[in-house]
Motif scaffolding. Structure first.
Motif, PDB file in Angstrom:
ATOM      1  N   GLY A   1     -15.276  -6.894  -0.970  1.00  0.00           N
ATOM      2  CA  GLY A   1     -15.333  -7.387   0.399  1.00  0.00           C
ATOM      3  C   GLY A   1     -15.121  -6.286   1.411  1.00  0.00           C
ATOM      4  O   GLY A   1     -15.242  -5.102   1.101  1.00  0.00           O
ATOM      5  N   LYS A   2     -14.798  -6.702   2.630  1.00  0.00           N
ATOM      6  CA  LYS A   2     -14.560  -5.767   3.729  1.00  0.00           C
ATOM      7  C   LYS A   2     -13.236  -6.102   4.402  1.00  0.00           C
ATOM      8  O   LYS A   2     -12.839  -7.268   4.464  1.00  0.00           O
ATOM      9  N   VAL A   3     -12.575  -5.082   4.929  1.00  0.00           N
ATOM     10  CA  VAL A   3     -11.308  -5.268   5.640  1.00  0.00           C
ATOM     11  C   VAL A   3     -11.587  -6.031   6.930  1.00  0.00           C
ATOM     12  O   VAL A   3     -12.415  -5.625   7.748  1.00  0.00           O
ATOM     13  N   SER A   4     -10.897  -7.162   7.116  1.00  0.00           N
ATOM     14  CA  SER A   4     -11.085  -7.947   8.338  1.00  0.00           C
ATOM     15  C   SER A   4      -9.828  -8.010   9.198  1.00  0.00           C
ATOM     16  O   SER A   4      -9.905  -8.327  10.380  1.00  0.00           O
ATOM     17  N   ASN A   5      -8.661  -7.694   8.605  1.00  0.00           N
ATOM     18  CA  ASN A   5      -7.417  -7.735   9.365  1.00  0.00           C
ATOM     19  C   ASN A   5      -6.376  -6.868   8.665  1.00  0.00           C
ATOM     20  O   ASN A   5      -6.432  -6.669   7.464  1.00  0.00           O
ATOM     21  N   VAL A   6      -5.434  -6.364   9.452  1.00  0.00           N
ATOM     22  CA  VAL A   6      -4.349  -5.547   8.921  1.00  0.00           C
ATOM     23  C   VAL A   6      -3.041  -6.086   9.487  1.00  0.00           C
ATOM     24  O   VAL A   6      -2.938  -6.341  10.692  1.00  0.00           O
ATOM     25  N   GLU A   7      -2.061  -6.294   8.617  1.00  0.00           N
ATOM     26  CA  GLU A   7      -0.737  -6.738   9.041  1.00  0.00           C
ATOM     27  C   GLU A   7       0.242  -5.577   8.907  1.00  0.00           C
ATOM     28  O   GLU A   7       0.227  -4.866   7.900  1.00  0.00           O
ATOM     29  N   PHE A   8       1.084  -5.413   9.916  1.00  0.00           N
ATOM     30  CA  PHE A   8       2.076  -4.345   9.904  1.00  0.00           C
ATOM     31  C   PHE A   8       3.476  -4.935   9.844  1.00  0.00           C
ATOM     32  O   PHE A   8       3.731  -6.015  10.375  1.00  0.00           O
ATOM     33  N   ASP A   9       4.398  -4.214   9.211  1.00  0.00           N
ATOM     34  CA  ASP A   9       5.803  -4.597   9.185  1.00  0.00           C
ATOM     35  C   ASP A   9       6.372  -4.246  10.562  1.00  0.00           C
ATOM     36  O   ASP A   9       6.369  -3.078  10.952  1.00  0.00           O
ATOM     37  N   PRO A  10       6.853  -5.230  11.316  1.00  0.00           N
ATOM     38  CA  PRO A  10       7.336  -4.947  12.670  1.00  0.00           C
ATOM     39  C   PRO A  10       8.555  -4.027  12.702  1.00  0.00           C
ATOM     40  O   PRO A  10       8.756  -3.310  13.673  1.00  0.00           O
ATOM     41  N   ALA A  11       9.345  -4.002  11.646  1.00  0.00           N
ATOM     42  CA  ALA A  11      10.546  -3.160  11.630  1.00  0.00           C
ATOM     43  C   ALA A  11      10.212  -1.685  11.403  1.00  0.00           C
ATOM     44  O   ALA A  11      10.811  -0.806  12.007  1.00  0.00           O
ATOM     45  N   THR A  12       9.219  -1.429  10.521  1.00  0.00           N
ATOM     46  CA  THR A  12       8.909  -0.043  10.168  1.00  0.00           C
ATOM     47  C   THR A  12       7.611   0.462  10.799  1.00  0.00           C
ATOM     48  O   THR A  12       7.406   1.667  10.894  1.00  0.00           O
ATOM     49  N   GLY A  13       6.724  -0.450  11.172  1.00  0.00           N
ATOM     50  CA  GLY A  13       5.421  -0.054  11.707  1.00  0.00           C
ATOM     51  C   GLY A  13       4.431   0.343  10.630  1.00  0.00           C
ATOM     52  O   GLY A  13       3.328   0.777  10.938  1.00  0.00           O
ATOM     53  N   LYS A  14       4.814   0.175   9.365  1.00  0.00           N
ATOM     54  CA  LYS A  14       3.928   0.533   8.255  1.00  0.00           C
ATOM     55  C   LYS A  14       3.025  -0.642   7.893  1.00  0.00           C
ATOM     56  O   LYS A  14       3.384  -1.800   8.085  1.00  0.00           O
ATOM     57  N   MET A  15       1.850  -0.303   7.325  1.00  0.00           N
ATOM     58  CA  MET A  15       0.911  -1.325   6.891  1.00  0.00           C
ATOM     59  C   MET A  15       1.550  -2.141   5.780  1.00  0.00           C
ATOM     60  O   MET A  15       2.080  -1.588   4.814  1.00  0.00           O
ATOM     61  N   ASP A  16       1.523  -3.460   5.921  1.00  0.00           N
ATOM     62  CA  ASP A  16       2.144  -4.362   4.958  1.00  0.00           C
ATOM     63  C   ASP A  16       1.095  -4.972   4.028  1.00  0.00           C
ATOM     64  O   ASP A  16       1.291  -5.048   2.822  1.00  0.00           O
ATOM     65  N   GLU A  17      -0.023  -5.436   4.603  1.00  0.00           N
ATOM     66  CA  GLU A  17      -1.089  -6.039   3.815  1.00  0.00           C
ATOM     67  C   GLU A  17      -2.395  -5.996   4.592  1.00  0.00           C
ATOM     68  O   GLU A  17      -2.392  -5.816   5.808  1.00  0.00           O
ATOM     69  N   ILE A  18      -3.494  -6.135   3.856  1.00  0.00           N
ATOM     70  CA  ILE A  18      -4.800  -6.215   4.494  1.00  0.00           C
ATOM     71  C   ILE A  18      -5.455  -7.520   4.080  1.00  0.00           C
ATOM     72  O   ILE A  18      -5.177  -8.058   3.009  1.00  0.00           O
ATOM     73  N   THR A  19      -6.297  -8.030   4.943  1.00  0.00           N
ATOM     74  CA  THR A  19      -7.066  -9.232   4.644  1.00  0.00           C
ATOM     75  C   THR A  19      -8.511  -8.817   4.454  1.00  0.00           C
ATOM     76  O   THR A  19      -9.065  -8.075   5.258  1.00  0.00           O
ATOM     77  N   LEU A  20      -9.113  -9.289   3.354  1.00  0.00           N
ATOM     78  CA  LEU A  20     -10.509  -9.001   3.043  1.00  0.00           C
ATOM     79  C   LEU A  20     -11.347 -10.220   3.322  1.00  0.00           C
ATOM     80  O   LEU A  20     -10.945 -11.340   3.026  1.00  0.00           O
ATOM     81  N   THR A  21     -12.522 -10.006   3.857  1.00  0.00           N
ATOM     82  CA  THR A  21     -13.502 -11.066   3.965  1.00  0.00           C
ATOM     83  C   THR A  21     -14.414 -10.955   2.761  1.00  0.00           C
ATOM     84  O   THR A  21     -15.014  -9.914   2.521  1.00  0.00           O
ATOM     85  N   LEU A  22     -14.481 -12.025   1.980  1.00  0.00           N
ATOM     86  CA  LEU A  22     -15.308 -12.079   0.780  1.00  0.00           C
ATOM     87  C   LEU A  22     -16.555 -12.885   1.105  1.00  0.00           C
ATOM     88  O   LEU A  22     -16.450 -14.014   1.560  1.00  0.00           O
ATOM     89  N   GLN A  23     -17.701 -12.321   0.880  1.00  0.00           N
ATOM     90  CA  GLN A  23     -18.923 -13.059   1.157  1.00  0.00           C
ATOM     91  C   GLN A  23     -19.340 -13.796  -0.102  1.00  0.00           C
ATOM     92  O   GLN A  23     -19.829 -13.206  -1.048  1.00  0.00           O
ATOM     93  N   LYS A  24     -19.088 -15.094  -0.126  1.00  0.00           N
ATOM     94  CA  LYS A  24     -19.404 -15.920  -1.299  1.00  0.00           C
ATOM     95  C   LYS A  24     -20.891 -16.260  -1.333  1.00  0.00           C
ATOM     96  O   LYS A  24     -21.513 -16.259  -2.359  1.00  0.00           O
ATOM     97  N   ASN A  25     -21.433 -16.630  -0.200  1.00  0.00           N
ATOM     98  CA  ASN A  25     -22.867 -16.861  -0.083  1.00  0.00           C
ATOM     99  C   ASN A  25     -23.247 -16.637   1.372  1.00  0.00           C
ATOM    100  O   ASN A  25     -22.423 -16.219   2.175  1.00  0.00           O
ATOM    101  N   LEU A  26     -24.462 -16.917   1.711  1.00  0.00           N
ATOM    102  CA  LEU A  26     -24.968 -16.572   3.036  1.00  0.00           C
ATOM    103  C   LEU A  26     -24.194 -17.230   4.172  1.00  0.00           C
ATOM    104  O   LEU A  26     -23.979 -16.631   5.214  1.00  0.00           O
ATOM    105  N   PHE A  27     -23.723 -18.459   3.964  1.00  0.00           N
ATOM    106  CA  PHE A  27     -23.093 -19.199   5.047  1.00  0.00           C
ATOM    107  C   PHE A  27     -21.599 -19.438   4.861  1.00  0.00           C
ATOM    108  O   PHE A  27     -20.971 -20.096   5.663  1.00  0.00           O
TER     109      PHE A  27
END
Length: 91
Positions: free
Chosen positions: A20-46
């Motif tokens: 997939g592709k990176v669609s969002n990034v979550e950061f830890d508010p205390a440290t400012g470090k990347m905590d997790e990423i959200t991927l968009t998975l293309q299952k089919n055209l729609f």
């Protein structure tokens, strides 16, 4: 790398399977470090589903995001492009 350049980056699992592709990034508010990423998975055209990946599951970040784990193919169905043959008459 700026965050706007990171969004849309192709994500590969440890077997180099396009998941997939990176669609969002979550950061830890205390440290400012990347905590997790959200991927968009293309299952089919729609239909597009999302998968959340922990920062600990990321091996490298560059031209691609490469994970250090395998994503089962059942979770991600790659859309196959159809090849269309066209015949052209010279008449």
């Amino acid at each position: 790398m700026q965050i706007k350049d990171f969004l849309g980056t192709i994500v590969l699992d440890k077997n180099a399977y396009d998941v997939g592709k990176v669609s969002n990034v979550e950061f830890d508010p205390a440290t400012g470090k990347m905590d997790e990423i959200t991927l968009t998975l293309q299952k089919n055209l729609f239909s597009k589903d999302e998968l959340v990946i922990s920062f600990d599951d990321i091996a490298t970040i560059g031209a691609y995001v490469i994970l250090n784990k395998e994503i089962p193919k059942e979770e991600v169905e790659e859309v196959d492009a159809e090849t269309v043959e066209v015949e052209i008459d010279d008449e």
